[in-house]
Every structure is written in structure tokens, then in C-alpha cells.
Design an enzyme around this catalytic site. Structure first.
Site, PDB file in Angstrom:
ATOM      1  N   ASP A 267      16.525  34.142 -20.557  1.00 25.33           N
ATOM      2  CA  ASP A 267      18.249  35.015 -20.984  1.00 25.33           C
ATOM      3  C   ASP A 267      18.570  33.211 -21.532  1.00 25.33           C
ATOM      4  OD1 ASP A 267      21.362  35.285 -20.970  1.00 25.33           O
ATOM      5  OD2 ASP A 267      20.831  34.214 -18.785  1.00 25.33           O
TER       6      ASP A 267
ATOM      7  N   ASP B 220      27.810  34.514 -18.267  1.00 27.06           N
ATOM      8  CA  ASP B 220      26.570  33.391 -18.939  1.00 27.06           C
ATOM      9  C   ASP B 220      26.106  32.180 -17.265  1.00 27.06           C
ATOM     10  OD1 ASP B 220      27.153  34.729 -21.247  1.00 27.06           O
ATOM     11  OD2 ASP B 220      27.820  33.211 -22.442  1.00 27.06           O
TER      12      ASP B 220
ATOM     13  N   HIS C 113      34.571  25.831 -16.504  1.00 25.68           N
ATOM     14  CA  HIS C 113      34.645  27.687 -16.158  1.00 25.68           C
ATOM     15  C   HIS C 113      34.352  28.267 -15.317  1.00 25.68           C
ATOM     16  CE1 HIS C 113      34.256  27.611 -20.382  1.00 25.68           C
ATOM     17  NE2 HIS C 113      32.650  26.657 -20.566  1.00 25.68           N
TER      18      HIS C 113
ATOM     19  N   ASP D 126      35.942  19.491 -24.198  1.00 23.72           N
ATOM     20  CA  ASP D 126      34.887  20.583 -24.340  1.00 23.72           C
ATOM     21  C   ASP D 126      35.239  21.353 -25.760  1.00 23.72           C
ATOM     22  OD1 ASP D 126      32.029  21.095 -22.175  1.00 23.72           O
ATOM     23  OD2 ASP D 126      33.178  22.761 -23.467  1.00 23.72           O
TER      24      ASP D 126
ATOM     25  N   HIS E 254      34.417  24.485 -25.397  1.00 24.52           N
ATOM     26  CA  HIS E 254      34.416  25.698 -24.623  1.00 24.52           C
ATOM     27  C   HIS E 254      35.685  25.939 -24.346  1.00 24.52           C
ATOM     28  CE1 HIS E 254      30.208  25.878 -24.948  1.00 24.52           C
ATOM     29  NE2 HIS E 254      30.410  26.744 -25.424  1.00 24.52           N
TER      30      HIS E 254
ATOM     31  N   ASP F  71      29.817  18.679 -26.280  1.00 21.78           N
ATOM     32  CA  ASP F  71      29.503  20.636 -27.633  1.00 21.78           C
ATOM     33  C   ASP F  71      30.229  20.413 -28.294  1.00 21.78           C
ATOM     34  OD1 ASP F  71      31.539  21.477 -25.803  1.00 21.78           O
ATOM     35  OD2 ASP F  71      30.096  23.120 -24.643  1.00 21.78           O
TER      36      ASP F  71
ATOM     37  N   TYR G  64      25.197  20.320 -25.920  1.00 22.23           N
ATOM     38  CA  TYR G  64      23.409  20.988 -25.516  1.00 22.23           C
ATOM     39  C   TYR G  64      22.887  20.671 -26.715  1.00 22.23           C
ATOM     40  CZ  TYR G  64      26.422  23.520 -22.986  1.00 22.23           C
ATOM     41  OH  TYR G  64      27.433  23.923 -21.708  1.00 22.23           O
TER      42      TYR G  64
HETATM   43  C1  X5A Z   1      30.066  23.782 -19.581  1.00 24.08           C
HETATM   44  C2  X5A Z   1      29.841  24.021 -20.638  1.00 24.08           C
HETATM   45  C3  X5A Z   1      29.698  26.390 -21.915  1.00 24.08           C
HETATM   46  C4  X5A Z   1      28.574  28.412 -21.302  1.00 24.08           C
HETATM   47  C5  X5A Z   1      28.216  29.261 -23.161  1.00 24.08           C
HETATM   48  C6  X5A Z   1      28.264  30.114 -22.310  1.00 24.08           C
HETATM   49  N1  X5A Z   1      29.925  26.005 -20.990  1.00 24.08           N
HETATM   50  N2  X5A Z   1      28.226  31.504 -24.047  1.00 24.08           N
HETATM   51  O1  X5A Z   1      29.475  23.817 -22.195  1.00 24.08           O
HETATM   52 ZN    ZN Z   2      31.027  23.736 -23.194  1.00 25.68          ZN
END
Ligand code: X5A
Ligand code: ZN
Length: 694
Positions: free
Chosen positions: A24, A96, A139, A176, A178, A269, A309
Site C-alpha cells: 500500500d 490511509d 487523525h 505535524d 498534516h 514531517d 517519515y
Molecule cells: C500521523 C501522520 C500522515 C498520514 C498521511 C496519509 N499521518 N497520506 O503524519
Molecule cells: Zn503528519
């Protein structure tokens, strides 16, 4: 209760024992090594040894139910017994994310780690801390896993702190890259939890592509104003962009809110090299972001890992965060050229969306001549770092290999002596400080230096006091002493001497923060090696100089909210951009600033110049010694509590000042103006990859 000390590190290797079991592409980044590499970096740099190791535990059902539905919990409970096929099917109903037979166990440990941290901080057994966890949390929603997250660790931690520790107000800072939509949904209508998030958005073109991630989602009902979203509409945001958002959005609102506890959704990230974020902020920025939050809530700060990441970028960012939590001075910020046009648009928009809720933003954008729109605009295709390369520098589609070179972790060597006190003999020293008597016979060399600088006249006592300052400054320059508090017979003369002494070296730049009235030494005005910021109450003559910044506040320093606005919105941006090698904080007698505000000032200024702060006060101000020394020693300033509205006159004066100075000091900008800059956020990957100069 005695001042809490120590930094907790909550970690258990068990949380690395689950992984993606099928193909994935959306989830392959979320690997066990994220956790082990972060922890190893802390060990390697001697940081885990300096922390208080706190064990994890499994969260109980009741704790999970603080943010999730029973149905969802019961469903997740079954996953350890599912076949691979069943796990895949179960996973498919969410976005995701992936499940694994061991993820439920890890998810309970991740919550438990956050709760252990909250317990330890709230009971005062440590001051602050970091929980290194997997899976991340921000999330995940009431009845849904999402974005690698199973349970919402930080949302549960906030509810838990309220329920079990009587915490009234929680600030959640989500740095973060996101949007933590799960946290937003959880507290949307709750005014006791202020949620701040910045996130890659690109006009809704970036995951999770939600309309409600935009700046105009401010919260609902009673919670209106308590949800602060800063969308990044371009990639490549830099240190300047992050700091500008802190100075002009987060910090003013956070100080006005006055939290009892700060939780950080600490995703890394948002740092350079991350394959998700595509941002350009360097790992050392997290030293500053952390430091800037450490004087809220009396220093009670719990950081919980979310994303991140790129393994090397992640590990460095984690170390920078922990070093700051431990109290080591932050490295000097590098190359702050001010926020880009796109960031300014976002800042402008979020300030406008929130001006009706926060006094500190009431006059935001009043001076704006046009209305920029961030909506319905074509996505600007910036240069993407990782368009055809991945973060580990592996082969790209074109077959070329691009190495992403990371600078070594910035070494942050804390001086052996944290705080030196130069005090008149009769005055007793504060615990933990090194005492330098102001009465002892001065070093003849220092006396000689003074006379060369034309200081041979004047009474003997003040000459002696001055001469005793010089060796301390020299030790600060040699990194043997970090900071100093000196009580002197005459602050004006002493300040002039220090500036003269510090400027003898070509590279030295001094930020002078002058609090109160009193004769300003004229020789320190208007030169690019000395930036003088004057916080006073008398109407001051504005010399229209870039290097002399008079901030005159009506009611002087007693308008706490106004003073904080000056500190966060003017002084800190100026200071960060000026990037001094020494901060000289001068308090003239009768400056009349409340102790708690003075402490905030003293603490926050230590984010500059690697913490090299020299505080000068008048000999008779002995009652302020311990409060000041406490800040210099690295203790957090006490919470100011929620702030009221600043005096309108003062807000207006600050706005005017900001506008006058922002052509030169770009970190003061809060609004976009197409005419001001030619290339909006333009950058080349190569120029962003240079190691920060130390
Ligand atoms: C915790 C976090 C990111 C999810 C990305 C999905 N999640 N495309 O950084
Ligand atoms: Zn993130």
C-alpha cells in the site's frame, strides 16, 4: 509546590512491533524504524540518559472511550484475532491506515504513554517530557481510524488531564505537517481546549483534502475561536514561515488563552526532507518552537510523537526538541529572510478569521489596503524537492541518484556555568548560581580596558562593578558561562560599557532591550551591530532608525496584555531576525514592570544568542534577584493566567510601529502585499539544502 524539574522520556520498544503486511503505497512510509531510530538518536547523543525514564502502560477501555465510540473500540479489539485477509478488509473502510495483529496492543501503549506523561507532569514529578509512540493519533476520530492513526492519543490525553487532574484549559499545538482533523472534531465546540494546527493544504489539494482544514474553521458554538487552522498553500515553507506563525498567530492567542497545560502533537514531517511534507524548515527550528511554548502553563508541556517519515530528519528533530526540554540553549536561528508571500497570505487570513474572538487580533489587518484571496486560486506549482527523488536518495524514475545531504546534528554544548551573579557584597546569592562579587578588587587588565574606553573617570565603586563585568562577558564569549545577572550602581554606564566591550569583536551583534525610562546611552543607537529596543511609557522620539526601536506604551509596563503583544509581535521577531550574539537586558530603576511579565521577557529572550543573556539592574533592586535568576537558570516563568484586552492605544501604536519597521525587518510582516516581494516563496532545492552555519 516546589518548582518541578526534569524531563520525562516515555518510550517502549514494543511499539515498534507492528508493520504494514501488504502493498500500500499510501502507508509504506509508516515503518517501525521511525521509533527505534528516534530513540537511538537520543541514546547516541546522551539525551536519554539525561531524561527521567518513565514506563508506558496500556490504556484502559474507559480511557479510550474518552475520545472514541464503544462500537469502534469493540471493532478494533477484534483485530488481533483476524486473518490477514480480514485485516485488509477491515482496513479498507478507513483512509490511509493499516491494521496488524499487534497494532491494538501498541495503540493502547501509545495512549498509555501519553497519559503517563500527563500524570508525571501534572503531579510535578517532572517539568515536561516527550512520549515516543506508534501508532500516531491526531487523525483518528470518534469511530474511525485514519492516516496511520488508531486512537487519538493527544485528544485522550487532553480529556484525561481535564477529568483526572482538574486541568481547566488545555492548549494543543499540532506542528505535524498534516491537519489533525481528529483532534479538531473532538474539541470543535469545546472552549476549554484550544487546538492549533498548521498543515500542508495547497488549497485543499493535499491530503486529507478537507474543507474544514482551512483558516475559516474556527470552532463551533461555545468553541468558536478555539480552533486555529493555518493552511500552508505552498510547499517549501521555511524557518521564517514557521516562526512568523508562532509570533503573529499562535503565541498571542495562546498567551491570551492562558492554558494550564500544553500538549504538543509533535509530528516532524514538517521538517526538511520529509517525503510527505515537502517543507524546508530545518530540524533546529524545533528547538525554538519548543522553547517558545515552554513559558506557557508554568512550563507544563507534554510532547507526543505524531508523524515524521524521513528517518534522519526525524531523529534530528526529536533530539532538538528534547535538548530544549532539558534546558540546553537553542542554537542561533539561521538565515531568517522573513516569511514568503504565501505564508503571509495564510497568516493574514487566519488573523482575520479570528479577530472577533481574540483581543490580541482585534486590530489585525486594519491597515490592509487590499484583500488577498487564498481561496479558489490555482495551485502554485512550487519546486518540489521530492518530485522525482525519494527521501533516502534512492534511484528516481530518470535513473539518477540524488543524495539528500543532512547536516550533522547541530552540536549544542551548554556552558559549564549556567548563571553568574555579579552582586554587591551584602546581597546573598541565589542557589545554583556562580557568585562574582562586585566589590572584590577588579582584574587590573579589565580596569585597563575600561580606561582605554574612556571610563577612567567616575567613582571607584562603579568602576569596580564595571571591571568585574568584563571577565564575565569574556567567559560568556568563550562559552564558559551562559548568562549573567549583574546589579550595578548605574545601569546606563554599565550598559554602554558592555556594548562597547562586546562590539570589539567584528562578528558580535548585541540586542539591547531597555526596559523603563532613564538616560539611554547615545552611543548605542543606530548601528547595525547594536539593535536597541526601548520598552517604556514616555512618548519617545522616533528617530526613524532601523536599529533604534522605541516602543512606548501608555500606562507603561502595567498594560500586561499590551506588553505581551509588544514582546511577542515586535521584540521577538526583531530579535530573531537580528540574530544577536549577545542579549543585553537592562532594567532602569522604577521601570515598574510586573515581576511575572519581567520573567516572561527574561525567559523568552533566552531563545536568542544561544541563551547568552546579560541582565543589568540597578543596585537597589535586590527584591527582583531571585525571580530573575530563576529564569536565567532555566526555570519556566510563572503563568500569567488569561490576559485581558490590551489598551487600544497601545495596540494601535504597536501596529503603526510594525508597519514602519517591516520593510526592513520582514519577520514583523503579518500580511501579504504583492508589491513587496517579487518571487512568492521562490526557492531552489539546492539553496535549501545547505547545512545551517553554526
Ligand atoms: C500521523 C501522520 C500522515 C498520514 C498521511 C496519509 N499521518 N497520506 O503524519
Ligand atoms: Zn503528519
Amino acid at each position: 509546590m516546589a518548582q518541578a524539574t526534569g524531563t520525562a522520556l516515555v518510550y517502549d520498544e514494543q511499539m515498534s512491533r507492528y508493520k504494514l503486511l501488504w502493498l500500500d503505497p499510501a502507508c509504506e512510509l509508516e515503518v517501525p524504524e521511525r521509533l527505534t531510530v528516534s530513540y537511538e538518536a537520543l541514546v547516541q547523543n546522551g539525551l536519554s540518559g539525561r531524561c527521567v525514564s518513565v514506563p508506558v502502560r496500556e490504556a484502559t477501555d474507559a480511557e479510550i472511550l474518552l475520545a472514541h465510540s464503544e462500537e469502534y473500540l469493540e471493532a478494533v479489539k477484534k483485530t488481533p484475532y483476524m486473518s490477514l485477509e480480514d485485516l485488509m478488509t477491515f482496513t479498507q473502510q478507513y483512509g490511509d491506515v493499516y491494521f496488524h495483529p499487534n497494532i491494538y496492543h501498541c495503540a493502547k501503549l501509545a495512549i498509555g504513554a501519553a497519559l503517563q506523561l500527563v500524570d508525571n507532569v501534572m503531579t510535578g514529578s517532572v517539568r515536561n517530557g516527550l512520549a515516543l509512540v506508534r501508532p500516531p493519533g491526531h487523525h483518528s476520530q470518534h469511530s474511525a481510524a485514519n492516516g496511520f492513526c488508531v486512537f487519538n492519543n493527544v485528544a485522550i490525553a487532553a480529556q484525561y488531564a481535564k477529568k483526572y487532574h482538574g486541568v481547566k484549559k488545555v492548549l494543543i499545538v499540532d506542528w505535524d505537517v498534516h491537519h489533525g482533523q481528529g483532534v479538531q472534531y473532538c474539541f470543535e465546540d469545546d472552549p476549554s481546549v484550544l487546538y492549533f494546527s498548521w498543515h500542508r493544504y495547497e488549497h485543499q489539494n493535499f491530503w486529507p483534502n478537507l474543507k474544514e482544514s482551512d483558516h475559516d474553521s474556527v470552532g463551533k458554538g461555545k468553541g468558536a475561536g478555539f480552533n486555529v487552522n493555518v493552511p500552508w498553500n505552498q510547499v517549501g515553507m521555511e524557518n521564517s514561515d514557521y516562526l512568523a506563525v508562532f509570533f503573529h498567530v499562535l503565541l498571542p492567542v495562546a498567551y491570551e488563552f492562558g492554558p494550564d497545560l500544553v500538549l504538543v502533537c509533535a509530528g516532524f514531517d514538517s521538517a526538511i526532507g520529509d517525503p510527505e511534507g515537502h517543507m524546508c524548515a530545518t530540524p533546529d527550528i524545533f528547538a525554538h518552537l519548543t522553547h517558545l511554548l515552554m513559558n506557557l502553563a508554568g512550563g507544563k508541556l507534554c510532547a507526543v510523537l505524531e508523524g515524521g517519515y524521513n528517518l534522519s530528519s526525524l531523529a534530528q528533530s526529536v533530539c532538538q526538541t528534547v535538548l530544549t526540554l532539558l534546558g540546553d540553549p537553542a542554537p542561533r536561528p539561521t538565515e531568517l529572510h522573513g516569511p514568503c508571500e504565501s505564508a503571509l497570505e495564510s497568516i493574514h487570513c487566519v488573523r482575520s478569521s479570528h479577530k472577533q474572538y481574540w483581543s490580541c487580533l482585534k486590530h489585525a489587518a486594519d491597515m490592509l489596503s487590499y484583500e488577498p484571496s487564498t481561496k479558489h486560486r490555482k495551485v502554485m506549482e512550487g519546486a518540489l524537492i521530492s518530485q522525482n527523488q525519494d527521501e533516502q536518495g534512492q534511484k528516481t524514475e530518470e535513473g539518477s541518484t540524488t543524495e539528500l545531504v543532512f547536516p550533522e546534528l547541530l552540536q549544542r554544548v551548554a556552558p559549564a556555568v549556567r548563571t553568574a551573579l555579579v552582586l554587591p557584597d551584602a546581597v546573598e546569592c541565589t542557589d545554583g548560581c556562580a557568585h562574582f562579587s562586585a566589590k572584590k578588587a577588579p582584574d587590573p587588565l579589565a580596569l585597563n580596558r575600561l580606561s582605554m574606553n574612556g571610563k577612567e573617570s567616575g567613582d571607584e565603586a562603579s568602576l569596580t562593578a564595571l571591571a568585574n563585568l568584563i571577565p564575565v562577558i569574556e567567559k560568556m564569549e568563550k562559552n564558559e558561562i551562559q548568562n549573567c545577572l549583574a546589579l550595578v550602581p548605574d545601569v546606563s554606564t554599565a550598559a554602554a560599557t558592555v556594548v562597547q566591550q562586546a562590539n570589539t569583536s567584528l562578528t558580535k551583534r548585541v540586542l539591547v532591550v531597555w526596559v523603563g525610562e532613564g538616560p539611554l546611552p547615545t552611543q548605542m543607537m543606530g548601528d547595525e551591530k547594536t539593535l536597541l529596543v526601548h520598552l517604556g511609557s514616555k512618548e519617545q522620539e522616533d528617530l526613524n532608525s532601523k536599529y533604534y526601536v522605541p516602543i512606548s506604551l501608555k500606562k507603561g509596563c502595567r498594560d500586561t496584555a499590551g506588553l505581551l503583544q509588544a514582546l511577542l509581535g515586535v521584540l521577538l521577531p526583531l530579535g530573531f531576525q537580528f540574530n544577536p550574539s549577545l542579549v543585553l537586558l537592562v532594567r532602569t530603576p522604577g521601570g515598574n514592570v510586573a515581576t511575572a511579565v519581567w520573567q516572561q521577557l527574561t525567559c523568552l529572550l533566552q531563545g536568542l544568542a544561544q541563551g547568552r543573556t546579560l541582565v543589568l539592574m540597578q543596585e537597589k533592586e535586590t527584591s527582583s534577584i531571585s525571580a530573575t535568576a530563576s529564569c536565567l537558570l532555566g526555570n519556566p516563568a510563572p503563568s500569567l493566567g488569561p490576559l485581558g484586552a490590551p489598551m487600544p492605544d497601545n495596540v494601535e501604536a504597536l501596529e503603526r510601529l510594525g508597519h514602519r519597521l517591516q520593510a526592513h525587518w520582514k519577520l514583523l510582516q503579518t500580511t501579504a502585499a504583492a508589491s513587496r516581494r517579487s518571487a512568492p516563496c521562490g526557492y531552489t532545492p539546492s539553496s535549501r539544502m545547505k547545512p545551517p552555519s553554526v
